[in-house]
Design an enzyme around this catalytic site. Structure first.
Site, PDB file in Angstrom:
ATOM      1  N   MET A  81       0.848  -1.206   0.000  1.00 23.41           N
ATOM      2  CA  MET A  81       0.000   0.000   0.000  1.00 23.41           C
ATOM      3  C   MET A  81       0.876   1.246   0.000  1.00 23.41           C
ATOM      4  SD  MET A  81      -2.665  -1.103   2.959  1.00 23.41           S
ATOM      5  CE  MET A  81      -3.490  -2.696   2.953  1.00 23.41           C
ATOM      6  N   MET A 100      -1.576  -2.302  -4.112  1.00 25.47           N
ATOM      7  CA  MET A 100      -2.592  -1.255  -3.922  1.00 25.47           C
ATOM      8  C   MET A 100      -1.865   0.079  -3.999  1.00 25.47           C
ATOM      9  SD  MET A 100      -4.680  -3.172  -0.900  1.00 25.47           S
ATOM     10  CE  MET A 100      -3.299  -4.242  -0.573  1.00 25.47           C
ATOM     11  N   GLY A 133      -9.122  -6.483   8.872  1.00 25.90           N
ATOM     12  CA  GLY A 133     -10.097  -6.489   9.959  1.00 25.90           C
ATOM     13  C   GLY A 133     -11.440  -5.849   9.648  1.00 25.90           C
TER      14      GLY A 133
HETATM   15  C1  DX5 Z   1      -7.053  -5.177   2.447  1.00 25.96           C
HETATM   16  C2  DX5 Z   1      -6.058  -6.225   2.046  1.00 25.96           C
HETATM   17  C3  DX5 Z   1      -6.344  -7.570   2.566  1.00 25.96           C
HETATM   18  C4  DX5 Z   1      -6.333  -7.676   4.070  1.00 25.96           C
HETATM   19  C5  DX5 Z   1      -7.376  -8.671   4.445  1.00 25.96           C
HETATM   20  O1  DX5 Z   1      -6.782  -4.019   1.773  1.00 25.96           O
HETATM   21  O2  DX5 Z   1      -5.978  -6.326   0.642  1.00 25.96           O
HETATM   22  O3  DX5 Z   1      -5.485  -8.544   2.006  1.00 25.96           O
HETATM   23  O4  DX5 Z   1      -5.109  -8.067   4.597  1.00 25.96           O
HETATM   24  O5  DX5 Z   1      -7.472  -8.673   5.803  1.00 25.96           O
HETATM   25  P1  DX5 Z   1      -8.683  -9.347   6.572  1.00 25.96           P
HETATM   26  O6  DX5 Z   1      -8.651 -10.791   6.251  1.00 25.96           O
HETATM   27  O7  DX5 Z   1      -8.371  -9.030   7.994  1.00 25.96           O
HETATM   28  O8  DX5 Z   1      -9.947  -8.680   6.092  1.00 25.96           O
HETATM   29 ZN    ZN Z   2      -4.872  -8.054  -0.228  1.00 26.45          ZN
END
Ligand code: DX5
Ligand code: ZN
Length: 254
Positions: free
Chosen positions: A62, A93, A170
């Site tokens: 990110m 991302m 989360g």
């Molecule tokens: C969110 C990420 C996910 C995240 C998922 O932007 O792309 O990969 O780690 O986390 P959980 O499983 O906690 O929703």
């Molecule tokens: Zn992801």
């Protein structure tokens, strides 16, 4: 290797072949997202999910622009590459993803996924990923319809359906994702495409069956794996639930 490379102890115990053997026979895989792990003990976190029998590790990158959060980058991927034989599934991302594909491929990514919303040149980005020897994947946010990927579905190894708005672990699963998974499966069947369908965000034991029945084959899970006392057991349980859902699905068809 730069000075800022994270130190993660290698785990030679699992070879690529062994990991393949312990892979889920059902064809559905859990891909633990290290975003939810303790970054000070990444080596331990990886060891725990290796014991759970996974073959993929999901790595969330990110940039604080495309999503409102900053996570990890190229040096961490390079360290992960040395620490594990698991396939590294890198989820970008970031804005201008094309600019960083080479670096992530060189660092050791096996799969690289790019958001449709992050570049006006998605086709070029996917081609670059394949040319660098990695498996290309296209990602769509919850507000993006499947049709936005229509022109590239024949060129991707996997399609990632975001079931939360990207940026944070989360969050709660957005149920509309299930219909998109179903739609992607139908399109693949109709056109004989070969992509795998991945879902990411809010995945846990409570919704594994729903997304697997819809057609999801790679289940990305962060919180429900690493925020438990026993990540290996969490992975095994989700894998078991996935296998069960798949059997029910096959029985229904037959
Ligand atoms: C969110 C990420 C996910 C995240 C998922 O932007 O792309 O990969 O780690 O986390 P959980 O499983 O906690 O929703
Ligand atoms: Zn992801």
């Amino acid at each position: 290797m730069g000075e800022n490379t994270a130190k993660i102890s290698p785990n030679p115990a699992l070879s690529r072949d062994r990991i393949r053997q312990v892979n889920v026979p059902s064809g559905v895989e859990v891909a633990p997202s290290i975003l939810a792990a303790d970054f000070a003990c990444l080596g331990d976190a990886i060891g725990s999910v290796e014991r759970g029998g996974v073959s993929l590790l999901h790595v969330d990158v990110m940039d604080g622009h495309f999503v409102p959060n900053i996570s990890i980058g190229v040096p961490v991927v390079a360290s992960l590459r040395k620490a594990t034989k698991l396939q590294l599934d890198v989820h970008l991302m970031i804005e201008n993803p094309e600019q960083y594909i080479e670096a992530f491929a060189t660092a050791g990514a096996d799969m690289i996924s790019v958001h449709q919303e992050a570049t006006p040149h998605l086709d070029r980005a996917l081609t670059m990923i394949r040319e660098r020897g990695c498996k290309p994947g296209a990602v769509i946010n919850p507000a993006t319809p499947v049709v936005m990927l229509r022109e590239v579905l024949g060129k991707v190894d996997h399609v990632l359906v975001m079931s939360v708005n990207p940026g944070f672990g989360g969050q709660a699963f957005i149920p509309e994702a299930t219909e998109k998974i179903r739609e992607l499966r139908e399109i693949r069947d109709r056109h004989h495409y070969s992509y795998r369908i991945q879902v990411d965000g809010g995945i846990g034991p409570e919704n594994v069956a729903e997304v697997v029945r819809a057609g999801a084959q790679i289940l990305v899970a962060g919180t429900s794996v690493f925020h438990t006392a026993d990540p290996a057991a969490a992975v095994r349980e989700m894998t078991r639930l996935a296998g069960e859902a798949l059997v029910q699905k096959v029985r229904k068809v037959v």
